[in-house]
Design a protein around this motif. Structure first.
Motif, PDB file in Angstrom:
ATOM      1  N   TRP A 345       6.665   2.086   3.362  1.00 55.13           N
ATOM      2  CA  TRP A 345       7.176   2.987   2.148  1.00 55.13           C
ATOM      3  C   TRP A 345       8.766   2.683   2.027  1.00 55.13           C
ATOM      4  N   GLN A 346       9.423   2.311   3.137  1.00 57.53           N
ATOM      5  CA  GLN A 346      10.697   1.763   2.975  1.00 57.53           C
ATOM      6  C   GLN A 346      10.699   0.254   2.314  1.00 57.53           C
ATOM      7  N   SER A 347       9.929  -0.587   2.843  1.00 53.46           N
ATOM      8  CA  SER A 347       9.978  -1.871   2.092  1.00 53.46           C
ATOM      9  C   SER A 347       9.313  -1.829   0.570  1.00 53.46           C
ATOM     10  N   MET A 348       8.569  -0.707   0.350  1.00 54.22           N
ATOM     11  CA  MET A 348       8.236  -0.736  -1.176  1.00 54.22           C
ATOM     12  C   MET A 348       9.429  -0.176  -1.965  1.00 54.22           C
ATOM     13  N   ARG A 349       9.870   0.909  -1.691  1.00 52.34           N
ATOM     14  CA  ARG A 349      10.768   1.428  -2.185  1.00 52.34           C
ATOM     15  C   ARG A 349      12.025   0.804  -2.325  1.00 52.34           C
ATOM     16  N   LEU A 350      12.348  -0.158  -1.387  1.00 52.20           N
ATOM     17  CA  LEU A 350      13.928  -0.744  -1.455  1.00 52.20           C
ATOM     18  C   LEU A 350      13.666  -2.160  -1.793  1.00 52.20           C
ATOM     19  N   ILE A 351      12.692  -2.943  -1.459  1.00 54.38           N
ATOM     20  CA  ILE A 351      12.509  -4.344  -1.646  1.00 54.38           C
ATOM     21  C   ILE A 351      11.413  -4.780  -2.736  1.00 54.38           C
ATOM     22  N   VAL A 352      10.270  -4.517  -2.571  1.00 54.54           N
ATOM     23  CA  VAL A 352       8.932  -4.806  -3.279  1.00 54.54           C
ATOM     24  C   VAL A 352       8.852  -4.198  -4.757  1.00 54.54           C
ATOM     25  N   LEU A 353       9.098  -2.785  -4.876  1.00 58.49           N
ATOM     26  CA  LEU A 353       8.781  -2.205  -6.187  1.00 58.49           C
ATOM     27  C   LEU A 353       9.908  -2.412  -7.048  1.00 58.49           C
TER      28      LEU A 353
END
Length: 437
Positions: A345-353
């Motif tokens: 969820w951190q990678s999605m919220r901060l980098i990917v999304l």
């Protein structure tokens, strides 16, 4: 070359020439016209043809629109005024239908003394959107953003204030369940965030609403959904579906890329089934079949059913648009997030999304514009949208036989909404490009 040698050579200038202005043909409107309208023989021909077409339209449509009649109570009276002032053969618009029925085209059968409520709801909704659309707005306005959906619902439909409050508590229950179960398992946190609000709304929301209303009765005049109509109905359905479908579409896009078989399969089935059936079929489903799946005696408002169905339909398309943005990201972005030790969820919220949504902006806005225009399809299930009200107006004896004036007004209103969304999309794309640099 040395200074001494430069002074002995005749063709070497010893002083700089002063700056001079560019030729007139290379600046301003003359340059723009030359480069964009007359840059080649083909462009010259197309420009001249276009000018002629615009001129022809203006000389035929301009007098009809600008010389229109605004003060009349019926089409017959409008024609009598035309005959007296311009002659029986004159062609002029009868804009008096708008001055006579504007309130129905905008508000439907909503009580005239309560027009302030939908107008106030629209203002609150737009204020709530500002911190999401513009980063320069103070973050404190997010409190209005969180409360806006429930306040707007109460203003539009009225009734007890405790109904939207009890519904809002369900989202708080879901948040608490997510925070409590996520340390145990991320999947358990997601399931809890979905299941806990649903159970609360089915079991506890009704008694809590009734108890609070009995203890502290606070209410305003209730307005039934069948009183909604015109552009008010289109705005309510369109904006509700737009706001709700975006987060749902993001979740569906992530679910479709999930490694968990059940979640991925459920998302694929939902998206493909929804996208594979026309919207009009889903609207008939909302009108005729949805009540068969509800407990006996349940009276589920038709407008709310339509909002839910349009939201699900839009979410399926948004999910595919965002999935395209996710697929466009290099694999190194995901690997970089993993190397930083970020969880999913951190990678999605901060980098990917953030990067995927930036890529998907044109497709998302295009879907929203199409969704807002498709709200006119509700006329086929008996809801009086702007097209439906134009039919009702033309069916009356006062305005039977009038066409273009109503459709021009309806088209202009839709153009204003859709053009505004398109311009914001361009603003956001340029802004993100500047920040990326």
């Amino acid at each position: 070359m040395s200074d001494t040698h430069a002074q002995t050579v005749l063709y070497v200038r010893e002083t700089m020439l002063p700056e001079s202005a560019p030729p007139v043909s290379e600046v301003g409107a003359i340059r723009w016209t030359r480069e964009n309208l007359f840059s080649s023989p083909l462009n010259i021909i197309l420009t001249l043809v276009s000018i002629y077409v615009v001129y022809w339209v203006l000389i035929h449509v301009g007098p009809w629109m600008l010389g229109g009649i605004w003060d009349a109570s019926t089409l017959t009276e409008c024609r009598e005024i035309r005959d007296e002032t311009l002659g029986p053969d004159a062609s002029v618009a009868c804009w008096a239908v708008l001055t006579d029925r504007w309130h129905q085209l905008l508000f439907g059968f909503y009580p005239p003394e309560l027009y302030w409520r939908p107008l106030l709801a629209l203002v609150i909704f737009l204020v709530g959107l500002t911190p999401i659309l513009f980063t320069s707005v103070p973050r404190s306005v997010l409190a209005i953003t969180a409360a806006a959906p429930f306040v707007c619902f109460w203003l539009l439909w009225g009734g007890s204030v405790w109904l939207p409050v009890s519904v809002a508590l369900g989202f708080l229950v879901g948040y608490v369940a997510f925070k409590f179960l996520t340390p145990v398992s991320p999947l358990a946190g997601i399931i809890g965030a979905i299941a806990a609000p649903i159970l609360y709304w089915l079991i506890l929301a009704g008694p809590i609403w009734a108890g609070l209303d009995a203890a502290v009765p606070i209410s305003i005049e209730f307005v039934e959904s069948r009183a909604f109509g015109g552009f008010m109905l289109s705005v309510v359905i369109g904006l509700s579906a737009i706001v709700l479908s975006l987060p749902l579409g993001i979740l569906l896009a992530l679910a479709r890329q999930s490694d968990l078989f059940i979640i991925k399969t459920s998302a694929v089935v939902f998206i493909e089934v929804i996208r594979g059936v026309p919207l009009i079929v889903w609207l008939f489903t909302a009108q005729l079949l949805l009540n068969y799946f509800l407990p006996p005696g349940t009276n589920f408002d038709l407008t709310l059913r339509v909002i839910i169905m349009v939201t699900l339909f839009s979410a399926a398309y948004i999910a595919e648009v965002i999935r395209g943005g996710l697929a466009a990201l290099p694999k190194g972005q995901y690997e970089g997030a993993d190397s930083l030790g970020l969880n999913y969820w951190q990678s999605m919220r901060l980098i990917v999304l953030p990067q995927a949504l930036k890529i998907s902006i044109p497709g998302i806005v295009n879907t929203f514009i199409g969704l807002f225009k498709d709200t006119v399809l509700v006329v086929f299930i008996g809801l009086a949208d702007p097209i439906g009200f134009s039919n009702l107006i033309r069916a009356s004896t006062d305005w039977n036989g009038i066409y273009w004036e109503l459709f021009i007004f309806i088209g202009l209103m839709f153009f204003i909404f859709c053009y505004s969304m398109g311009r914001y999309s361009l603003y956001l794309e340029k802004k993100l490009q500047r920040e990326h640099r």
